[in-house]
Motif scaffolding. Structure first.
Motif, short mmCIF file in Angstrom:
data_model
loop_
_atom_site.label_atom_id
_atom_site.label_comp_id
_atom_site.label_asym_id
_atom_site.label_seq_id
_atom_site.Cartn_x
_atom_site.Cartn_y
_atom_site.Cartn_z
N ALA A 127 -31.55 -0.18 -13.39
CA ALA A 127 -31.57 0.01 -14.84
C ALA A 127 -30.78 -1.09 -15.54
O ALA A 127 -31.21 -1.62 -16.56
N LYS A 128 -29.63 -1.44 -14.98
CA LYS A 128 -28.81 -2.49 -15.58
C LYS A 128 -29.57 -3.83 -15.59
O LYS A 128 -29.57 -4.54 -16.59
N GLN A 129 -30.23 -4.12 -14.47
CA GLN A 129 -31.01 -5.37 -14.39
C GLN A 129 -32.17 -5.37 -15.38
O GLN A 129 -32.53 -6.41 -15.91
N ALA A 130 -32.73 -4.18 -15.63
CA ALA A 130 -33.86 -4.07 -16.56
C ALA A 130 -33.38 -4.00 -18.02
O ALA A 130 -34.19 -4.06 -18.93
N GLY A 131 -32.08 -3.83 -18.22
CA GLY A 131 -31.55 -3.71 -19.57
C GLY A 131 -31.83 -2.35 -20.20
O GLY A 131 -31.94 -2.24 -21.42
N VAL A 132 -31.90 -1.32 -19.36
CA VAL A 132 -32.18 0.04 -19.84
C VAL A 132 -30.90 0.86 -19.73
O VAL A 132 -30.30 0.95 -18.66
N PRO A 133 -30.47 1.49 -20.84
CA PRO A 133 -29.29 2.36 -20.77
C PRO A 133 -29.54 3.51 -19.78
O PRO A 133 -30.60 4.13 -19.81
N CYS A 134 -28.55 3.76 -18.92
CA CYS A 134 -28.76 4.72 -17.83
C CYS A 134 -27.51 5.56 -17.59
O CYS A 134 -26.41 5.02 -17.49
#
Length: 150
Positions: free
Chosen positions: A83-90
């Motif tokens: 998620a961090k690599q995709a830029g998605v808050p998780c």
């Protein structure tokens, strides 16, 4: 469209596929995700019942708890990194519950999720009836929309 997606995982291949695809969906619609892992409670019936085995029971419980903690940390860590690599808050969460589908439905409701993205092992026929299906139970009992990946 969707603002908060719940992605249940157990670390299996179908669940990991759902995590990957759920992240892609979340990124494309600007949603945040919560990844949940639901672990079974310790089965006390698996320990023989004798006075001498009290120590064995406590050792088995400690071993079970350590294995669950390690497994959950690995699975949730991989999802959070992706998620961090995709830029998605998780957010991640680990829950202990005898009925995983109930924990998933409760988490979706409590967290205000507007979509659940799940994997399915694709069992059918007698194996699906005998083994049950967390995905099928979620589909049957939740009011939240569910997207299933196979």
């Amino acid at each position: 469209m969707y603002r908060h997606i719940l992605i249940p995982t157990d670390g299996s291949e179908p669940a990991e596929h759902a995590v990957t695809n759920g992240l892609s969906l979340a990124k494309s619609v600007g949603a945040k995700i919560t990844v949940i892992i639901v672990e079974d409670r310790f089965d006390w019936l698996s320990v023989p019942e004798t006075r001498a085995s009290q120590r064995q029971a406590l050792d088995a419980l400690a071993k079970h708890n350590e294995q669950v903690k390690t497994h959950a940390a690995n699975v949730l860590g991989r999802a959070a990194d992706a998620a961090k690599q995709a830029g998605v808050p998780c957010d991640t969460m680990q829950v202990e519950h005898a009925h995983p589908y109930q924990a998933i439905i409760a988490a979706a409701s409590d967290r205000g999720c507007d979509l659940i993205v799940m994997g399915s092992h694709g069992r059918s026929g007698l194996s699906a009836v005998v083994l049950g299906s967390v995905t099928n139970k979620v589909l049957t009992h939740t009011k939240t929309p569910v997207l299933v990946y196979r």
